[in-house]
Design an enzyme around this catalytic site. Structure first.
Site, PDB file in Angstrom:
ATOM      1  CG  ASN A 181      -1.858   1.095   1.338  1.00 35.89           C
ATOM      2  OD1 ASN A 181      -1.836   1.994   0.500  1.00 35.89           O
ATOM      3  ND2 ASN A 181      -2.711   1.069   2.350  1.00 35.89           N
TER       4      ASN A 181
ATOM      5  CE  LYS B 233      -0.073   2.782   6.879  1.00 35.07           C
ATOM      6  NZ  LYS B 233      -1.342   3.446   6.819  1.00 35.07           N
TER       7      LYS B 233
ATOM      8  NE  ARG C  34      -6.231   1.310  -0.058  1.00 37.15           N
ATOM      9  CZ  ARG C  34      -6.660   1.534   1.158  1.00 37.15           C
ATOM     10  NH1 ARG C  34      -5.889   1.255   2.181  1.00 37.15           N
ATOM     11  NH2 ARG C  34      -7.853   2.019   1.346  1.00 37.15           N
TER      12      ARG C  34
ATOM     13  CG  LEU D  44     -16.917   5.740  11.248  1.00 38.20           C
ATOM     14  CD1 LEU D  44     -17.708   5.949  12.534  1.00 38.20           C
ATOM     15  CD2 LEU D  44     -17.373   6.722  10.169  1.00 38.20           C
ATOM     16  N   GLY D  45     -12.161   6.208   9.912  1.00 36.92           N
ATOM     17  CA  GLY D  45     -10.737   6.305  10.244  1.00 36.92           C
ATOM     18  C   GLY D  45     -10.296   7.733  10.011  1.00 36.92           C
TER      19      GLY D  45
ATOM     20  N   GLY E  49      -9.452   8.746   7.131  1.00 42.04           N
ATOM     21  CA  GLY E  49     -10.377   8.907   6.020  1.00 42.04           C
ATOM     22  C   GLY E  49     -11.666   8.213   6.441  1.00 42.04           C
TER      23      GLY E  49
ATOM     24  NE  ARG F 222      -8.907  12.777   3.127  1.00 42.24           N
ATOM     25  CZ  ARG F 222      -8.978  11.474   2.849  1.00 42.24           C
ATOM     26  NH1 ARG F 222      -9.849  11.038   1.967  1.00 42.24           N
ATOM     27  NH2 ARG F 222      -8.200  10.614   3.444  1.00 42.24           N
TER      28      ARG F 222
ATOM     29  CG  ASP G  93      -5.358  10.948  17.028  1.00 42.35           C
ATOM     30  OD1 ASP G  93      -6.210  10.422  17.773  1.00 42.35           O
ATOM     31  OD2 ASP G  93      -4.369  10.355  16.586  1.00 42.35           O
ATOM     32  CG  MET G  94     -12.359  10.263  17.657  1.00 46.74           C
ATOM     33  SD  MET G  94     -13.305  11.817  17.581  1.00 46.74           S
ATOM     34  CE  MET G  94     -14.115  11.678  15.994  1.00 46.74           C
TER      35      MET G  94
ATOM     36  N   GLY H  10     -10.269   2.679  12.383  1.00 49.71           N
ATOM     37  CA  GLY H  10      -9.716   3.156  13.658  1.00 49.71           C
ATOM     38  C   GLY H  10     -10.728   3.694  14.653  1.00 49.71           C
TER      39      GLY H  10
END
Ligand code: ADP
Length: 395
Positions: free
Chosen positions: A9, A16, A94, A210-211, A213, A242, A284-285, A329
């Site tokens: 990826n 990755k 990917r 939900l990450g 992105g 975004r 970052d959540m 995530g």
């Protein structure tokens, strides 16, 4: 006999990878890792199948690690003595964009490569990095077949009304379409759901990936019928940086009144908006959830509001809702975000189970709930490995 598959990826500043061993019809992870900081300060880390770090190195001088080719060379050198005995039979890549043409993974040859290059204009921030990964693999692993697995392919089953915009048809014809992304993740979830909850898998399901992105997909009978992302991965939900859905009139305003050009607008919409833009604190959540700053709460409220709204819209696109799945995530780890979304979706018949949710499910709706809610970890790398095996006719 066992065979190895390498999954790559390649992003703009990182690569990755996962090495799978395919034996007796099962895929096992041998190694996974990443080279981050390509172009700045590259750092290479590998873990084995038990998540133990087995190799780690870095380069202080960015000139030494100046590109994907150099990073891939390091990876190929490390891989050589570490591949399972039977050796590498293929590399699965990917690839973000398969354009209007590709609705399934494909073995890469000259024609495919040419097509993928022609899709750069559809995904200028991501496709070039994917192509650099393919080029470098061809150089450093000659003779090994490469398979392109597309983030858009799973959504090519959309009907015309879900696939187009309200623009004159010539734009649709030249490729301005609602492609949708995160397709490899949704395809993995659709398959996993068949095993986990077979009756729901045949019905109408919204999957929330939900990450950093974030997007959502409407699955009817396991096929994608609509998605929140469109022509680019900017549309739909707000994300880490975004903006998500926005009135195109705002862009006209920015151009006319603020004299902003394409690059400035691109930077604003891709890098400075979403959770980071609203909170002014973090993309970052985890940081937002632990912050006492009211702007962090505002960003979370906006994120949840848009997801609840899209859940209703996607249910309308399918004419009903039997299941809601959380993944990636935030979806897999944030019990707070899941709770807020489930409570906001009670009107659809979702009866939330707080205790199950606190333990991360996997089922987080009550047994009698009309809509079943699940937490299912995604595994895009495994999906790519499966596609690579079948494209190479190894399964
Ligand atoms: P990517 O799109 O880069 O693959 P991920 O799927 O890894 O992103 O998701 C990253 C997001 O998941 C980040 O916003 C991170 O804060 C969030 N996340 C990870 N663990 C938790 C957690 N325990 N609670 C809340 N959010 C989390």
């Amino acid at each position: 006999m066992s065979k190895a598959i390498l999954v790559l990826n390649a992003g703009s500043s990182s690569i990755k990878f996962t090495v799978f061993n395919y034996h007796d019809g099962e895929l096992h992870v041998c190694y996974n890792g990443q080279i981050e900081g390509i172009g700045t300060r590259p750092h290479f880390k590998v873990k084995d199948g038990d998540e133990r770090v087995v190799y780690e190195t870095g380069w202080e001088n960015p000139l030494l690690g100046k590109g994907h080719a150099y990073a891939l060379e390091q990876l190929a050198t490390w891989l050589d003595p570490h591949l399972p005995e039977a050796g590498l039979i293929g590399v699965g890549h990917r690839v973000v964009h398969g354009g209007p043409k590709y609705s399934a993974p494909i073995v890469i040859d000259g024609t495919v490569l040419h097509d993928l290059e022609s899709f750069v204009s559809l995904a200028p921030l991501h496709q070039p990095a994917n192509l650099a990964g393919i080029d470098a693999t061809m150089d450093f692993l000659p003779g090994i077949p490469n398979v392109a697995c597309f983030d858009t392919a799973f959504h090519r089953s959309h009907s015309l009304v879900a696939d187009r915009y309200g623009l004159p048809t010539e734009f649709y014809t030249e490729g301005v379409r609602r492609y949708g992304f995160h397709g490899l993740s949704y395809e993995y979830i659709a398959r996993a759901l068949k095993r986990i909850d077979p009756s729901i898998a045949q019905g109408k399901v919204v999957v929330a990936h939900l990450g950093n992105g974030s997007s959502m997909c409407a699955l009817s009978g396991g096929r994608s019928v609509d998605s929140t992302m469109g022509f680019t991965a900017l549309d739909g939900l707000p994300m880490g940086t975004r903006c998500g859905q926005i009135d195109p009139g705002v862009l006209l305003y920015l151009m006319r009144e603020k004299r902003m050009g394409a690059e400035q607008i691109e930077g604003l919409l891709y890098k400075r908006s979403g959770l980071l833009g609203i909170s002014g604190i973090s993309m970052d959540m985890r940081n937002l959830e632990s912050s006492l700053d009211p702007r962090a709460a505002e960003a979370i409220d906006y994120y949840v509001f848009r997801i609840v709204r899209e859940t209703g819209a996607l249910a309308a696109a399918m004419g009903g809702l039997d299941g809601l799945v959380f993944t990636a995530g935030i979806g897999e780890n944030s019990s707070l975000i899941r709770e807020l979304i489930c409570r906001g979706s009670a009107w659809l018949g979702l009866a939330f189970d707080p205790e199950a949710n606190a333990g991360h499910g996997p089922r987080i709706s009550t047994p009698g709930s009309k809509v079943a809610a699940w937490v299912i970890p995604t595994d895009e790398e495994r999906m790519i490995a499966l596609h690579t095996l079948s494209a190479l006719r190894e399964v």
